[in-house]
Design an enzyme around this catalytic site. Structure first.
Site, short mmCIF file in Angstrom:
data_model
loop_
_atom_site.label_atom_id
_atom_site.label_comp_id
_atom_site.label_asym_id
_atom_site.label_seq_id
_atom_site.Cartn_x
_atom_site.Cartn_y
_atom_site.Cartn_z
N LYS A 34 0.83 -1.21 0.00
CA LYS A 34 0.00 0.00 0.00
C LYS A 34 0.87 1.26 0.00
O LYS A 34 2.06 1.21 0.28
CB LYS A 34 -0.93 0.00 1.21
CG LYS A 34 -0.22 -0.03 2.55
CD LYS A 34 -1.21 -0.13 3.69
CE LYS A 34 -0.49 -0.17 5.03
NZ LYS A 34 -1.43 -0.18 6.17
N TYR A 254 15.51 30.72 7.54
CA TYR A 254 14.26 31.39 7.88
C TYR A 254 14.07 31.47 9.39
O TYR A 254 14.26 30.48 10.11
CB TYR A 254 13.07 30.64 7.29
CG TYR A 254 12.92 30.78 5.80
CD1 TYR A 254 12.69 32.02 5.21
CD2 TYR A 254 13.01 29.66 4.97
CE1 TYR A 254 12.56 32.14 3.84
CE2 TYR A 254 12.88 29.78 3.59
CZ TYR A 254 12.65 31.03 3.03
OH TYR A 254 12.52 31.15 1.68
#
Length: 360
Positions: A34, A254
């Site tokens: 999956k 940042y």
């Protein structure tokens, strides 16, 4: 050329499957594929797990992608089907379904099918997510046995909630409950996921469901795959794109999250959360450059991360390879640094990353 690359070691993949077979030699293997084979590439991984007895996916579209890719082995839908109109699609593509809900049972009973479906009845023994309640089991099982739309051999399964922790007895409680419910059915049984396979040998039934361990990652708490003899299948790498000198007390990245205490050099590397690397990886999360570990600093940005390489560049140059996780740097360790689990890191690798399949 793309900067970030996921190198997928197919030899390691097959060796992990072989180890799984050794751990549970009497069980058939349903390899779990999956979420794009946990980020490794759905069809390609299936093509190289031909010793598995069946495959498991979460949803119909994943199963159809495998069929389109030429995969002919049995495929089991771990979430079952979602609408009665799915049933002819399942039959036409030889897909097997889990039943975990009354709406699914009723849809199968009402359907007009040309042939019966292979069904896996899921019992909720303590996960409290999908599965019929223990007190409902006998009625569900009897109705499935009576339905002309269900093949004679009904498989029975459950799912463990805490198997990653061998100190938690909930797995034992779930096993006792499951076996007390199904003991007289003589049906094929499936209990163990990867953690069950490794940590709870008594849970190995007629079928096992290895997922994470196939990709070389430990499903157990505070462990890494190599400690179980597993080999990492994915190696995520990028390149150094700049060497930057920064002065003492200058802020980097940042928000100025990190300031260097002394003059230092940074290697700016070409990977970020746009490639699937976790934005919340803490300062000091390791990367490997030239067989040496260095810690990231500043904020992980979309396309770049800064790495502190110290007051001497150590011969590091633009274009050098950087391992973000892989054989030299367990993805389990990076997950811990980012406050998440390795499943999420592997599944979050984005299409911007190039994939290279190799024989290790």
């Amino acid at each position: 050329m793309r900067l970030a690359s996921a190198e997928i070691d197919l030899t390691a993949l097959r060796e992990n499957l072989q180890l799984t077979q050794k751990l549970a030699p009497k069980s058939k293997i349903m390899a779990v594929l999956k979420a794009n084979a946990y980020g490794h590439g759905l069809v390609k991984i299936a093509q190289h797990l031909q010793d598995a007895d069946a495959f498991a996916v979460a949803r119909v579209d994943e199963a159809l992608a495998l069929r389109t890719g030429g995969i002919t082995k049995p495929i089991v839908l771990l979430e079952g089907f979602f609408h009665p109109s799915d049933l002819p699609i399942l039959l036409a593509n030889n897909l097997q379904t889990i039943v975990h809900d009354i709406s699914q049972l009723e849809a199968i009973e009402r359907a007009d099918l040309d042939a019966p479906l292979t069904v896996w009845l899921k019992v909720d023994t303590g996960m409290h997510r999908l599965g019929v309640e223990p007190e409902e089991f006998e009625a569900f099982y009897a109705r499935l046995k009576r339905s002309k739309n269900v093949a004679d051999k009904i498989h029975l399964m459950t799912h463990f909630a805490c198997a990653d922790d061998i100190k938690d007895n909930k797995t034992e409680v779930q096993q006792v409950l499951f076996k007390s419910l199904v003991g007289q059915s003589h049906a094929p049984l499936c209990l163990a996921n990867s953690a069950g396979i490794i940590g709870w040998p008594e849970s190995h039934g007629d079928w096992i469901r290895p997922g994470l361990m196939l990709y070389g990652v430990s499903p157990m708490l505070a462990r890494v795959g190599q400690q179980h003899g597993l080999r990492p299948v994915m190696r995520l790498t990028t390149k150094v794109i700049a060497i930057k000198r920064v002065r003492a007390h200058q802020a980097v990245g940042y928000g100025g999250r990190w300031q260097c205490e002394q003059d230092t050099y940074l290697a700016v590397i070409g990977v970020g959360y746009g490639d699937g690397y976790p934005r919340h990886a803490k300062i000091g999360t390791p990367v490997v450059i030239g067989n040496q570990r260095y810690g990231i600093v500043g904020t992980v940005s979309m396309d770049m991360i800064s790495v502190n390489i110290g007051d001497n560049p150590h011969g590091i140059q633009v274009g050098d390879e950087v391992e973000m996780w892989g054989p030299n740097l367990p993805v389990e360790e990076i997950a811990q640094c980012a406050g998440t689990i390795p499943y999420e890191l592997l599944c979050n690798v984005t299409p911007r990353v190039s994939y290279e399949y190799i024989e290790g």
